[in-house]
Design a protein around this motif. Structure first.
Motif, PDB file in Angstrom:
ATOM      1  N   ILE A  84       0.869  -1.176   0.000  1.00 51.41           N
ATOM      2  CA  ILE A  84       0.000   0.000   0.000  1.00 51.41           C
ATOM      3  C   ILE A  84       0.905   1.225   0.000  1.00 51.41           C
ATOM      4  O   ILE A  84       1.915   1.260   0.710  1.00 51.41           O
ATOM      5  N   PHE A  85       0.559   2.214  -0.818  1.00 51.49           N
ATOM      6  CA  PHE A  85       1.428   3.392  -0.888  1.00 51.49           C
ATOM      7  C   PHE A  85       0.593   4.646  -1.117  1.00 51.49           C
ATOM      8  O   PHE A  85      -0.537   4.600  -1.620  1.00 51.49           O
ATOM      9  N   SER A  86       1.192   5.773  -0.737  1.00 52.65           N
ATOM     10  CA  SER A  86       0.560   7.065  -0.943  1.00 52.65           C
ATOM     11  C   SER A  86       0.472   7.376  -2.428  1.00 52.65           C
ATOM     12  O   SER A  86       1.398   7.104  -3.195  1.00 52.65           O
ATOM     13  N   GLU A  87      -0.635   7.983  -2.836  1.00 53.03           N
ATOM     14  CA  GLU A  87      -0.813   8.375  -4.235  1.00 53.03           C
ATOM     15  C   GLU A  87       0.340   9.242  -4.735  1.00 53.03           C
ATOM     16  O   GLU A  87       0.763   9.146  -5.883  1.00 53.03           O
ATOM     17  N   SER A  88       0.876  10.093  -3.873  1.00 54.33           N
ATOM     18  CA  SER A  88       1.968  10.991  -4.273  1.00 54.33           C
ATOM     19  C   SER A  88       3.225  10.229  -4.676  1.00 54.33           C
ATOM     20  O   SER A  88       4.069  10.752  -5.417  1.00 54.33           O
ATOM     21  N   ALA A  89       3.353   8.975  -4.224  1.00 57.98           N
ATOM     22  CA  ALA A  89       4.528   8.163  -4.592  1.00 57.98           C
ATOM     23  C   ALA A  89       4.575   7.892  -6.080  1.00 57.98           C
ATOM     24  O   ALA A  89       5.644   7.576  -6.630  1.00 57.98           O
ATOM     25  N   LEU A  90       3.445   8.023  -6.763  1.00 59.01           N
ATOM     26  CA  LEU A  90       3.385   7.733  -8.193  1.00 59.01           C
ATOM     27  C   LEU A  90       4.007   8.830  -9.047  1.00 59.01           C
ATOM     28  O   LEU A  90       4.161   8.657 -10.255  1.00 59.01           O
ATOM     29  N   GLU A  91       4.370   9.945  -8.433  1.00 64.44           N
ATOM     30  CA  GLU A  91       4.920  11.063  -9.202  1.00 64.44           C
ATOM     31  C   GLU A  91       6.383  10.852  -9.580  1.00 64.44           C
ATOM     32  O   GLU A  91       6.863  11.420 -10.554  1.00 64.44           O
ATOM     33  N   ASN A  92       7.108  10.046  -8.795  1.00 68.43           N
ATOM     34  CA  ASN A  92       8.546   9.899  -9.034  1.00 68.43           C
ATOM     35  C   ASN A  92       8.825   8.592  -9.773  1.00 68.43           C
ATOM     36  O   ASN A  92       8.939   7.523  -9.174  1.00 68.43           O
ATOM     37  N   LYS A  93       8.949   8.695 -11.090  1.00 71.01           N
ATOM     38  CA  LYS A  93       9.146   7.491 -11.908  1.00 71.01           C
ATOM     39  C   LYS A  93      10.518   6.868 -11.671  1.00 71.01           C
ATOM     40  O   LYS A  93      10.685   5.655 -11.816  1.00 71.01           O
ATOM     41  N   SER A  94      11.487   7.678 -11.317  1.00 71.37           N
ATOM     42  CA  SER A  94      12.827   7.158 -11.061  1.00 71.37           C
ATOM     43  C   SER A  94      12.821   6.217  -9.859  1.00 71.37           C
ATOM     44  O   SER A  94      13.422   5.130  -9.894  1.00 71.37           O
ATOM     45  N   TYR A  95      12.135   6.628  -8.790  1.00 76.78           N
ATOM     46  CA  TYR A  95      12.038   5.772  -7.608  1.00 76.78           C
ATOM     47  C   TYR A  95      11.284   4.479  -7.921  1.00 76.78           C
ATOM     48  O   TYR A  95      11.641   3.392  -7.440  1.00 76.78           O
ATOM     49  N   ILE A  96      10.219   4.600  -8.720  1.00 81.72           N
ATOM     50  CA  ILE A  96       9.452   3.407  -9.081  1.00 81.72           C
ATOM     51  C   ILE A  96      10.315   2.446  -9.891  1.00 81.72           C
ATOM     52  O   ILE A  96      10.281   1.230  -9.677  1.00 81.72           O
ATOM     53  N   THR A  97      11.089   2.981 -10.808  1.00 80.91           N
ATOM     54  CA  THR A  97      11.977   2.140 -11.624  1.00 80.91           C
ATOM     55  C   THR A  97      12.983   1.401 -10.752  1.00 80.91           C
ATOM     56  O   THR A  97      13.224   0.194 -10.941  1.00 80.91           O
ATOM     57  N   ASP A  98      13.576   2.103  -9.800  1.00 81.06           N
ATOM     58  CA  ASP A  98      14.528   1.460  -8.885  1.00 81.06           C
ATOM     59  C   ASP A  98      13.842   0.358  -8.073  1.00 81.06           C
ATOM     60  O   ASP A  98      14.408  -0.726  -7.862  1.00 81.06           O
ATOM     61  N   PHE A  99      12.633   0.643  -7.617  1.00 78.93           N
ATOM     62  CA  PHE A  99      11.859  -0.340  -6.853  1.00 78.93           C
ATOM     63  C   PHE A  99      11.630  -1.592  -7.690  1.00 78.93           C
ATOM     64  O   PHE A  99      11.825  -2.725  -7.220  1.00 78.93           O
ATOM     65  N   LEU A 100      11.212  -1.405  -8.922  1.00 76.92           N
ATOM     66  CA  LEU A 100      10.932  -2.541  -9.801  1.00 76.92           C
ATOM     67  C   LEU A 100      12.199  -3.320 -10.143  1.00 76.92           C
ATOM     68  O   LEU A 100      12.179  -4.552 -10.252  1.00 76.92           O
ATOM     69  N   ASN A 101      13.304  -2.615 -10.321  1.00 77.99           N
ATOM     70  CA  ASN A 101      14.576  -3.294 -10.605  1.00 77.99           C
ATOM     71  C   ASN A 101      14.965  -4.209  -9.452  1.00 77.99           C
ATOM     72  O   ASN A 101      15.409  -5.349  -9.666  1.00 77.99           O
ATOM     73  N   ASP A 102      14.811  -3.725  -8.234  1.00 80.31           N
ATOM     74  CA  ASP A 102      15.132  -4.551  -7.061  1.00 80.31           C
ATOM     75  C   ASP A 102      14.135  -5.702  -6.917  1.00 80.31           C
ATOM     76  O   ASP A 102      14.512  -6.840  -6.613  1.00 80.31           O
TER      77      ASP A 102
END
Length: 401
Positions: free
Chosen positions: A156-174
């Motif tokens: 579960i995550f805050s909607e605002s977390a969706l704004e940073n694509k770089s962080y999401i990419t790092d998350f998915l890579n891990d």
């Protein structure tokens, strides 16, 4: 696939959804009902065994000091103490949480077993590493348990977390290092509570959500999005397998205040609404449909009604003859009609093309409704938000339609 998001006054509503074959599963909320009663009802009705049963463990309530856990506190797997840095530093705490949550779900007789989730404010949150640790231990313990159903991680995550694509990419890579251990992922987005438009979704954040779903599908996972509403049509467009949604608006839109994670104001009286996928909007029947003058009814009803069981009563024009359970059923009917079409389209280009046609139709229908001059205007800003997010998704992924 549509899963019913379990909420208050659930039994008659689920019976109605089962009898009309409108759902493919149930996401149970042990915060709202005792496990004993759920088990009793399920044992008496074979309909529950024809769909997938999942439990939303909701352990993240322990991350919020002022949260209201309700019945969760009675359950053995639910931590007695706050989930804070001290809790997470102790590996034994995570292991106990995972072991007890697995035992609870197996006893509950789930078809999909779900890892405990943590609330993230960002995909760069310091808790991400602990979440991955939890998921890895969960996989090991489920394998040892002999459970034969599907294994899902959960976040579960805050909607605002969706704004940073770089962080999401790092998350998915891990995550990609362990993703093949699991069959799917159950996602909940904590939506902001300050948006007065019922269906709007910030286009930048919605685009981030669409990309996240698309990337998770490319990792070979089933993607289930909980607490979704009309915007879920776009989720299916980019590859989501299922959504969780419900009869009350609070089951179609998760936010901290409504769900007792933080203090909240009381809710107002519920209006009877008609879900129109021809407008991608929920119209207040008394205010927006019954106010249509006779000379416009044939034209505008054709732009609103979606050939559901409720349509006959709507045309009769008696609000007292329409009960809330009929309203809830119509929502599921209307949504399912569109989702079934999207799911039957094989390629992403075809799904996008169909959804763009839906957006064009909705925009035109809202425009014609608003041009009547005798009716209150319907705010159609959500259509442009959806279109902007989808266009950016197409551009980012070189999808040409």
């Amino acid at each position: 696939m549509i899963f019913a998001q379990h909420g208050p006054a659930w039994k008659p509503k689920l019976e109605r959804l089962f009898s009309n074959q409108l759902i493919d599963g149930v996401i149970w909320d042990p915060r709202e009902e005792t496990v004993e009663r759920i088990k009793e009802i399920r044992s008496q009705d074979s309909s529950y065994s024809t769909v997938e049963n999942i439990v939303d463990l909701k352990v993240y309530y322990r991350q919020f000091p002022s949260s209201i856990p309700k019945r969760l506190s009675e359950l053995d797997y639910f931590p007695e103490h706050a989930i804070d840095r001290a809790f997470l530093r102790n590996t034994e705490n995570i292991e106990v949480l995972v072991d007890k949550s697995i035992s609870f779900q197996i006893d509950f007789d789930v078809d999909v077993i779900v890892a405990p989730s943590l609330y993230l404010y960002s995909f760069n949150d310091r808790l991400v590493d602990k979440l991955f640790d939890t998921w890895e231990f969960f996989y090991e313990q489920v394998e040892k348990s002999g459970f034969k159903g599907s294994k899902f991680v959960s976040v579960i995550f805050s909607e605002s977390a969706l704004e940073n694509k770089s962080y999401i990419t790092d998350f998915l890579n891990d995550f990609s290092d362990i993703a093949n251990n699991f069959d799917g992922i159950y996602i909940t987005v904590d939506r902001e509570n300050n948006n007065k438009h019922r269906h709007d979704f910030n286009p930048t954040r919605l685009n981030g959500m669409l990309q996240l779903i698309y990337d998770l599908k490319n990792l070979g996972l089933r993607v289930l999005i909980g607490y979704s509403g009309i915007e879920s049509i776009l989720y299916f467009t980019v590859g989501a397998d299922a959504i969780g949604t419900g009869w009350f608006y609070s089951l179609r839109n998760f936010n901290k205040e409504q769900k007792g994670l933080e203090p909240a104001d009381s809710m107002g009286r519920q209006k009877k609404r008609y879900t129109s996928t021809k407008m991608l909007f929920e119209l207040a029947i008394e205010d927006d449909i019954f106010s249509i003058p006779d000379y416009l009814k044939e034209e505008l009803y054709g732009k609103i009604l979606t050939e559901c069981q409720l349509d006959a009563k709507v045309k009769e024009g008696n609000i007292e003859a329409i009960n809330l359970n009929e309203i809830y059923q119509q929502y599921f009917e209307s949504l399912k009609q569109v989702i079934d079409i999207i799911k039957d389209i094989d390629d992403i280009e075809g799904k996008v093309r169909y959804t763009e046609q839906l957006l064009d139709t909705a925009e035109e229908n809202i425009k014609q409704y608003n041009e009547s001059e005798v009716l209150s205007r319907i705010n159609g800003k959500h259509i442009q938000s959806y279109r902007t997010a989808l266009n950016q998704f197409k551009e980012d992924n070189f999808i040409f339609v």
